[in-house]
Write a protein that holds these residues in place. Structure first.
Motif, short mmCIF file in Angstrom:
data_model
loop_
_atom_site.label_atom_id
_atom_site.label_comp_id
_atom_site.label_asym_id
_atom_site.label_seq_id
_atom_site.Cartn_x
_atom_site.Cartn_y
_atom_site.Cartn_z
N LEU A 4 44.00 42.58 42.02
CA LEU A 4 43.91 42.98 43.50
C LEU A 4 42.89 42.99 43.67
N THR A 8 40.01 41.27 47.36
CA THR A 8 40.62 42.02 47.85
C THR A 8 39.22 42.06 48.78
N CYS A 28 47.33 39.43 46.82
CA CYS A 28 47.25 40.83 46.82
C CYS A 28 48.07 41.22 46.16
#
Length: 329
Positions: A4, A8, A28
């Motif tokens: 994640l 990002t 994500c």
């Protein structure tokens, strides 16, 4: 969590109209449940357990260590971000703010400390299975379902004003629901029908997170996590499904003693990995993303694996520091 955080940067800057961004969006969305599952695991271990009964023990053993972790890692990341060029000091107030709240991922420590603080109270809820189910329904009604209304801003504001500014329903909000959900799924024997319902809901949950996220972001013209914020019903279903799979299927595998020792060692190292990994994300991954103009989203996977390995070994080294290691990872 590492995937994640690695994804990002590209998700934020690649541009919602590019194919690369859609891949970042998928990464994500599917990795969004990390914190949710961590909280559920904590609930399964603390609630209804002797370690969560003594208020004195909770503060002296668990919350005190979290305070030490926050102090140490906030200072460490403060120095690291200045050296890495991620942080510019503008005033004395900003220095205090950075030292108090720390880097973006350290919010988890504050949140888990709050859950530990209310654990003796929540234990009274989980003693009664019927009351436990009612509380989870309440969490869904006032937190997870309203959380999905972010895609309709006007309605979302109306509902949030009603729940928070008028009714002041804060107890079932936040991460308390995941904390109790972890306990409930761990301690109760579900029927096959209930398990299948959770699995189907989880599949629909992650599908909505991915497809809805892409469509909504393209509609607004900018990246949005409205369809997969941690406190949405679809993510709660997705997290519950993953938790249940590991509880029922993975835990039933007959591992050898050698493999078990490695799993336990890895489990012991997870907190250190979480605390350390952002240094590698900001120092290596983010720089790679910018240097390649976010054109290689699939590189997120090997980068995340590499960061996991690096953070693991750094954490092991820190653990071995006499007197200090056990307090800071």
């Amino acid at each position: 969590m590492i995937l994640l955080h690695v994804s990002t940067k590209g998700w934020s800057y690649a541009g919602v109209d590019t194919k690369s961004w859609s891949v970042y969006e998928i990464f994500c969305a599917i990795s969004r449940i990390g914190v949710c599952c961590f909280v559920m695991i904590s609930g399964s271990l603390f609630l209804g357990n002797t370690r969560g009964q003594s208020i004195e023990k909770i503060y002296k053993k668990y919350i005190f260590k979290i305070v030490v972790l926050i102090a140490f890692w906030s200072c460490t990341y403060f120095v690291f971000r200045i050296l890495n060029g991620n942080l510019k000091i503008t005033s004395l107030k900003s220095v205090f703010g950075e030292l108090l709240f720390g880097n973006y991922h350290l919010w988890y420590l504050w949140m888990i400390a709050g859950l530990y603080a209310v654990t003796p109270i929540l234990n009274k809820i989980v003693e009664d299975n019927r009351l436990c189910r009612y509380f989870l329904i309440l969490c869904a009604a006032v937190c997870w379902v309203p959380g999905m209304l972010e895609v309709v801003p006007a309605l979302n504001k109306l509902v949030q004003d009603l729940l928070q500014d008028k009714m002041y329903l804060f107890l079932p909000a936040g991460y308390v629901g995941y904390y109790i959900l972890g306990y409930y799924l761990c301690k109760n024997r579900l029927t096959d029908k209930q398990k299948n319902t959770i699995l189907v809901a989880g599949i629909f949950g992650v599908a909505y997170a991915i497809i809805g996220g892409i469509l909504y972001s393209q509609y607004t013209g900018e990246p949005s996590q409205a369809t997969y914020n941690n406190l949405t019903l679809n993510i709660a279903c997705y997290a519950a499904a993953v938790f249940m799979i590991f509880k029922d299927k993975v835990s039933a595998i007959q591992f050898t003693e050698k493999v078990k020792r490695r799993i336990f060692a890895l489990g012991k190292a997870t907190l250190g990995i979480y605390l350390i990994h952002v240094m590698f994300v900001q120092g290596i991954s983010d720089r790679f993303m910018v240097a390649t103009n976010f054109r290689h989203p699939f590189a997120s996977i090997p980068i995340a694996i590499l960061i996991f390995i690096c953070a693991y070994f750094v954490g092991i080294v820190i653990q071995k520091i006499p007197f200090v290691g056990k307090w800071i990872v």
